[in-house]
Design an enzyme around this catalytic site. Sequence first.
Site, mmCIF file in Angstrom:
data_model
loop_
_atom_site.group_PDB
_atom_site.id
_atom_site.type_symbol
_atom_site.label_atom_id
_atom_site.label_comp_id
_atom_site.label_asym_id
_atom_site.label_seq_id
_atom_site.Cartn_x
_atom_site.Cartn_y
_atom_site.Cartn_z
ATOM 1 N N THR A 152 0.796 -1.232 0.000
ATOM 2 C CA THR A 152 0.000 0.000 0.000
ATOM 3 C C THR A 152 0.832 1.287 0.000
ATOM 4 O O THR A 152 1.971 1.302 0.489
ATOM 5 C CB THR A 152 -0.899 -0.006 1.261
ATOM 6 O OG1 THR A 152 -1.561 1.249 1.387
ATOM 7 C CG2 THR A 152 -0.087 -0.218 2.539
ATOM 8 N N ASP A 153 0.210 2.352 -0.505
ATOM 9 C CA ASP A 153 0.813 3.693 -0.426
ATOM 10 C C ASP A 153 0.904 4.164 1.030
ATOM 11 O O ASP A 153 1.657 5.093 1.332
ATOM 12 C CB ASP A 153 -0.021 4.694 -1.245
ATOM 13 C CG ASP A 153 -1.489 4.717 -0.831
ATOM 14 O OD1 ASP A 153 -1.998 3.674 -0.370
ATOM 15 O OD2 ASP A 153 -2.139 5.770 -0.967
ATOM 16 N N TYR B 168 -2.392 0.225 10.232
ATOM 17 C CA TYR B 168 -2.522 -0.539 8.981
ATOM 18 C C TYR B 168 -1.242 -0.410 8.150
ATOM 19 O O TYR B 168 -0.672 -1.413 7.711
ATOM 20 C CB TYR B 168 -3.739 -0.010 8.198
ATOM 21 C CG TYR B 168 -3.799 -0.451 6.752
ATOM 22 C CD1 TYR B 168 -4.157 -1.756 6.408
ATOM 23 C CD2 TYR B 168 -3.498 0.435 5.714
ATOM 24 C CE1 TYR B 168 -4.214 -2.160 5.075
ATOM 25 C CE2 TYR B 168 -3.555 0.048 4.389
ATOM 26 C CZ TYR B 168 -3.911 -1.251 4.073
ATOM 27 O OH TYR B 168 -3.955 -1.640 2.753
HETATM 28 N N1 LIG Z 1 -8.577 -1.050 -0.818
HETATM 29 C C1 LIG Z 1 -7.644 -0.102 -0.933
HETATM 30 O O1 LIG Z 1 -7.944 1.085 -1.069
HETATM 31 C C2 LIG Z 1 -6.185 -0.467 -0.940
HETATM 32 C C3 LIG Z 1 -5.237 0.561 -1.022
HETATM 33 C C4 LIG Z 1 -3.880 0.217 -1.046
HETATM 34 C C5 LIG Z 1 -3.495 -1.106 -0.985
HETATM 35 N N2 LIG Z 1 -4.443 -2.083 -0.883
HETATM 36 C C6 LIG Z 1 -3.991 -3.470 -0.803
HETATM 37 O O2 LIG Z 1 -4.478 -4.148 -1.945
HETATM 38 C C7 LIG Z 1 -4.742 -5.518 -1.628
HETATM 39 C C8 LIG Z 1 -6.137 -5.873 -2.070
HETATM 40 O O3 LIG Z 1 -7.055 -5.002 -1.434
HETATM 41 P P1 LIG Z 1 -8.626 -5.094 -1.670
HETATM 42 O O4 LIG Z 1 -9.117 -3.708 -1.851
HETATM 43 O O5 LIG Z 1 -8.951 -6.133 -2.688
HETATM 44 O O6 LIG Z 1 -9.063 -5.566 -0.213
HETATM 45 P P2 LIG Z 1 -10.454 -6.161 0.262
HETATM 46 O O7 LIG Z 1 -11.514 -5.926 -0.747
HETATM 47 O O8 LIG Z 1 -10.651 -5.678 1.656
HETATM 48 O O9 LIG Z 1 -10.157 -7.716 0.288
HETATM 49 C C9 LIG Z 1 -9.299 -8.287 1.214
HETATM 50 C C10 LIG Z 1 -9.624 -9.754 1.297
HETATM 51 O O10 LIG Z 1 -8.797 -10.321 2.313
HETATM 52 C C11 LIG Z 1 -9.576 -11.281 2.956
HETATM 53 N N3 LIG Z 1 -9.121 -11.570 4.299
HETATM 54 C C12 LIG Z 1 -9.165 -10.763 5.383
HETATM 55 N N4 LIG Z 1 -8.763 -11.445 6.460
HETATM 56 C C13 LIG Z 1 -8.458 -12.705 6.048
HETATM 57 C C14 LIG Z 1 -8.004 -13.868 6.697
HETATM 58 N N5 LIG Z 1 -7.805 -13.906 8.014
HETATM 59 N N6 LIG Z 1 -7.779 -14.972 5.949
HETATM 60 C C15 LIG Z 1 -8.001 -14.965 4.637
HETATM 61 N N7 LIG Z 1 -8.466 -13.905 3.959
HETATM 62 C C16 LIG Z 1 -8.690 -12.785 4.668
HETATM 63 C C17 LIG Z 1 -10.973 -10.706 3.029
HETATM 64 O O11 LIG Z 1 -11.857 -11.769 3.232
HETATM 65 P P3 LIG Z 1 -13.436 -11.542 3.492
HETATM 66 O O12 LIG Z 1 -14.002 -11.194 2.152
HETATM 67 O O13 LIG Z 1 -13.890 -12.868 3.989
HETATM 68 O O14 LIG Z 1 -13.529 -10.451 4.489
HETATM 69 C C18 LIG Z 1 -11.096 -10.035 1.683
HETATM 70 O O15 LIG Z 1 -11.687 -10.895 0.726
HETATM 71 C C19 LIG Z 1 -4.488 -5.636 -0.120
HETATM 72 O O16 LIG Z 1 -3.193 -6.124 0.077
HETATM 73 C C20 LIG Z 1 -4.569 -4.215 0.385
HETATM 74 O O17 LIG Z 1 -3.777 -4.024 1.542
HETATM 75 C C21 LIG Z 1 -5.777 -1.786 -0.880
#
Ligand SMILES: NC(=O)c1ccc[n+]([C@@H]2O[C@H](COP(=O)([O-])OP(=O)(O)OC[C@H]3O[C@@H](n4cnc5c(N)ncnc54)[C@H](OP(=O)(O)O)[C@@H]3O)[C@@H](O)[C@H]2O)c1
Length: 290
Positions: free
Chosen positions: A103-104, A127
């Site tokens: 992440t940023d 986070y």
């Molecule tokens: N969203 C943003 O704005 C953002 C910004 C910067 C970087 N990122 C990074 O980009 C990546 C993808 O983000 P995203 O937006 O797709 O996130 P997301 O929609 O929140 O999805 C995260 C997934 O991780 C799963 N998860 C959480 N706890 C878990 C556990 N204990 N075991 C297995 N799975 C688990 C969640 O499962 P459930 O569906 O069951 O809850 C969810 O499906 C992540 O690494 C995040 O840190 C995201």
Amino acid sequence: MNILVTGKNGQLGRSIQKIILNYDLHEFTLTGREELDLSSSESISKYFDDSPHFDVIINCAAYTAVDRAEDELELADKINHQAVKQLARFANSLNARLIHISTDYVFDGKNESLYLESDKTNPINIYGKSKLLGENAVLETMSNNALLLRTSWVYSEFGHNFVKTMLRLGNEKNEISVVSDQIGSPTYASDLAKAILHIISNDNFIKQSFQSEVFHFSNIGETSWSDFAKEIFKLEHLNCKVTPISSEQYPTLAIRPKNTTLSKEKITKHFKLQIPSWKKSLKECLNEII
Ligand SMILES: NC(=O)c1ccc[n+]([C@@H]2O[C@H](COP(=O)([O-])OP(=O)(O)OC[C@H]3O[C@@H](n4cnc5c(N)ncnc54)[C@H](OP(=O)(O)O)[C@@H]3O)[C@@H](O)[C@H]2O)c1
């Protein structure tokens, strides 16, 4: 190739699923927390003990609740740090490639220019700290064959995100206040999913060992949350006025960095990627939602 994707129900996981529907080049195994619970080291060990060989692991799962993380330090650390270290160890033992998403928010946001991969990290919330520990664990465990992709402001037609919240509010209200002093680059999850598939489809990715490295990926261009909201309302012809406010006027449990615009120069050159502008991709996503 046998490819493991974690976090199949998240925004990125579901975007990868959408893209591989018409993709029979590789064998994909998609896992959610039911199959592979990243908060439990036993679950991770058992999963790999019982699984066939994987050539690539794409870790899309993460603890992403930025504000809740301030109270759930341990859980955020387990998923974003400890589990990532364990995944990296399994990737090493399988001689597999690991693509890990970061992440940023590993930056403090004080830069006045675009953030380069080599810029000093200094996360200002739990986070961001847990994600940085995850990054470091990968680089310490895997000197080779790991790619860390830092992304920002992810949205998609799936799950909860800023774009979907603004669409709801824009239909319900005549006026809303949105923070204008946080600047970054929105990322359409489908574009990130396509970039990941582009990277792993390169023959050299699997044939040749490579030094582990960090890359930045988001859509091209930068904006503030309030201008992002204005663009959504403009494209959707929603008659909702956006009043810009400061971060201080919208207090949250976790502090957010002010400017986290990522430079995409390294990834575009290295992998010959063409990344769409954030406005173009926003339009595409809105078409998918509507
Ligand atoms: N969203 C943003 O704005 C953002 C910004 C910067 C970087 N990122 C990074 O980009 C990546 C993808 O983000 P995203 O937006 O797709 O996130 P997301 O929609 O929140 O999805 C995260 C997934 O991780 C799963 N998860 C959480 N706890 C878990 C556990 N204990 N075991 C297995 N799975 C688990 C969640 O499962 P459930 O569906 O069951 O809850 C969810 O499906 C992540 O690494 C995040 O840190 C995201």
